[in-house]
Structure formats: C-alpha cells, structure tokens
Design a protein around this motif. Structure first.
Motif, short mmCIF file in Angstrom:
data_model
loop_
_atom_site.label_atom_id
_atom_site.label_comp_id
_atom_site.label_asym_id
_atom_site.label_seq_id
_atom_site.Cartn_x
_atom_site.Cartn_y
_atom_site.Cartn_z
N GLY A 54 0.89 -1.08 0.09
CA GLY A 54 0.28 -0.64 0.02
C GLY A 54 0.78 1.57 0.12
N ALA A 55 1.95 1.03 0.44
CA ALA A 55 3.10 2.66 0.78
C ALA A 55 3.57 2.90 -0.28
CB ALA A 55 4.22 2.34 1.88
N ALA A 56 3.87 1.45 -1.31
CA ALA A 56 4.29 1.53 -2.68
C ALA A 56 3.82 1.85 -3.76
CB ALA A 56 5.27 0.19 -2.88
N GLY A 57 2.24 1.68 -3.52
CA GLY A 57 1.44 2.12 -4.33
C GLY A 57 1.00 3.20 -4.07
N LEU A 58 0.64 4.02 -3.25
CA LEU A 58 0.83 5.40 -2.54
C LEU A 58 1.67 6.07 -3.90
CD1 LEU A 58 -0.09 6.00 0.84
CD2 LEU A 58 -1.68 6.31 -1.00
N LEU A 59 2.96 5.74 -3.47
CA LEU A 59 4.04 6.54 -3.97
C LEU A 59 4.31 6.55 -5.59
CD1 LEU A 59 6.55 5.69 -1.52
CD2 LEU A 59 5.64 8.05 -1.89
N ALA A 60 3.65 4.99 -5.73
CA ALA A 60 3.34 5.04 -7.05
C ALA A 60 2.09 5.67 -8.26
CB ALA A 60 3.10 3.56 -7.94
N GLY A 61 1.72 5.46 -6.82
CA GLY A 61 0.07 6.94 -7.90
C GLY A 61 0.15 8.17 -7.81
N LEU A 62 1.37 8.07 -7.52
CA LEU A 62 1.94 10.04 -7.95
C LEU A 62 2.22 9.93 -9.31
CD1 LEU A 62 4.19 10.89 -4.68
CD2 LEU A 62 1.61 11.57 -5.48
N LEU A 63 2.99 8.78 -9.74
CA LEU A 63 3.24 9.22 -11.46
C LEU A 63 2.11 8.47 -12.19
CD1 LEU A 63 6.99 7.64 -11.24
CD2 LEU A 63 5.66 10.20 -11.37
N VAL A 64 1.11 7.41 -11.21
CA VAL A 64 0.23 6.21 -12.36
C VAL A 64 -1.29 6.77 -11.57
CG1 VAL A 64 -0.77 4.43 -13.78
CG2 VAL A 64 1.99 5.17 -13.44
N PRO A 65 -1.98 7.55 -11.30
CA PRO A 65 -2.85 7.36 -10.19
C PRO A 65 -3.77 6.51 -10.20
CG PRO A 65 -2.53 9.57 -12.63
CD PRO A 65 -1.81 8.64 -12.97
N VAL A 66 -3.89 5.93 -11.07
CA VAL A 66 -5.12 4.63 -10.58
C VAL A 66 -4.15 3.86 -9.93
CG1 VAL A 66 -4.40 3.08 -12.67
CG2 VAL A 66 -6.16 2.94 -12.26
N ILE A 67 -3.01 3.57 -9.94
CA ILE A 67 -2.58 2.91 -9.07
C ILE A 67 -2.53 3.68 -7.51
CG2 ILE A 67 -0.22 2.21 -8.19
CD1 ILE A 67 0.68 2.30 -10.36
N ALA A 71 -4.29 1.90 -4.49
CA ALA A 71 -3.71 1.57 -3.17
C ALA A 71 -4.34 2.29 -1.81
CB ALA A 71 -2.18 1.88 -3.13
N ALA A 72 -4.31 3.75 -2.14
CA ALA A 72 -5.25 4.28 -1.18
C ALA A 72 -6.54 3.40 -0.77
CB ALA A 72 -5.40 5.55 -1.40
N ALA A 73 -7.53 2.96 -1.81
CA ALA A 73 -8.45 2.44 -0.90
C ALA A 73 -7.94 0.95 -0.10
CB ALA A 73 -9.10 2.01 -2.16
N GLY A 74 -7.36 0.76 -0.84
CA GLY A 74 -6.87 -0.40 -0.03
C GLY A 74 -6.45 -0.80 0.58
N LEU A 75 -5.68 0.72 1.42
CA LEU A 75 -5.08 0.85 2.61
C LEU A 75 -5.80 1.39 4.19
CD1 LEU A 75 -2.03 2.63 2.31
CD2 LEU A 75 -1.81 0.68 3.71
N VAL A 76 -7.59 2.07 2.99
CA VAL A 76 -8.25 2.12 3.89
C VAL A 76 -9.12 1.17 4.52
CG1 VAL A 76 -10.70 3.43 3.86
CG2 VAL A 76 -8.48 4.44 2.78
N LEU A 77 -9.71 0.48 3.76
CA LEU A 77 -10.48 -0.76 4.18
C LEU A 77 -8.77 -1.87 4.81
CD1 LEU A 77 -11.53 -2.22 0.73
CD2 LEU A 77 -12.64 -1.33 2.56
N TYR A 78 -8.01 -1.95 5.00
CA TYR A 78 -6.97 -2.52 5.95
C TYR A 78 -6.82 -2.09 7.48
CZ TYR A 78 -2.86 -3.99 7.64
OH TYR A 78 -1.63 -4.61 9.32
N PHE A 79 -7.02 -0.51 7.04
CA PHE A 79 -6.60 -0.18 8.46
C PHE A 79 -8.59 0.25 8.83
CE2 PHE A 79 -2.57 1.27 7.17
CZ PHE A 79 -1.60 1.41 8.06
#
Length: 113
Positions: A54-67, A71-79
């Motif tokens: 999720g952390a890596a996905g958030l950072l990758a999302g700065l370049l590829v927004p859908v990722i 990742a943010a949705a996954g982390l919200v569900l996780y927490f």
C-alpha cells in the motif's frame, strides 16, 4: 495534482511504510498488540506485506494515478479492518491507532477526487 494531495499521499506512504517495517521487523510494540487481539502469528508477515504494498502503491500513484487510488482504497479498507479487530478484542483505548494510520490514505482519496 495539488500540493496538498502530494503531501498527504507521501505522509500516508510514510506512515504505512513505517507500520509495515515495524511489523515485519518484529518490533515488540507492534507485534504484542496483535497477539493480544488474537491475530494469528501466521498472518503477521502477510499483513506487513500488504501495508508495504500500500505504501509503495501510494508513491507509485504520484506517477500513475490509478495505482494510487487503488492503493489508498486498499489501505483504507486495511485500517478499517484493523480498527474492527481492535474493537472486537475490546481494546478501545487502542482504537485511535489504526484510524490515525488510515486517515492519510482516506484523505488522499478525497483530495484525488
């Protein structure tokens, strides 16, 4: 892409990455509560990997927004799941912790939309 979005997304990645590292490295203050909540030891590695992804996905999302959105949705569900686990274990004094870690991911989603 706004400055607020970038700052909140990076903060979310740092918090999720820190949480993942502390779990994967077996920090006592991170793994003892999991045992107290009744989370099986066999899950701990996978939970840490999910947070790290999720952390890596958030950072990758700065370049590829859908990722980043996924990742943010996954982390919200996780927490949210972590908060439910804490509540199920009746450790209500620990309930703010998963919510604090999940808040930047939720804010990242809000700011992206």
């Amino acid at each position: 892409m706004s400055t607020a979005y970038v700052v909140v997304t990076v903060l979310g990645a740092v918090l999720a990455g820190f949480s993942a590292a502390s779990l994967l490295l077996g920090a006592e203050w991170s793994v003892k509560p999991l045992a107290d909540y009744g989370v099986p030891r066999a899950w701990w590695t996978w939970l840490g990997v999910a947070k790290a992804a999720g952390a890596a996905g958030l950072l990758a999302g700065l370049l590829v927004p859908v990722i980043g959105v996924l990742a943010a949705a996954g982390l919200v569900l996780y927490f949210l799941g972590a908060a439910a686990t804490v509540a199920r274990a009746r450790w209500f004094s620990h309930l703010p912790f998963p919510l604090i870690y999940g808040a930047p991911a939720a804010a990242s989603l809000v700011l992206w939309f």
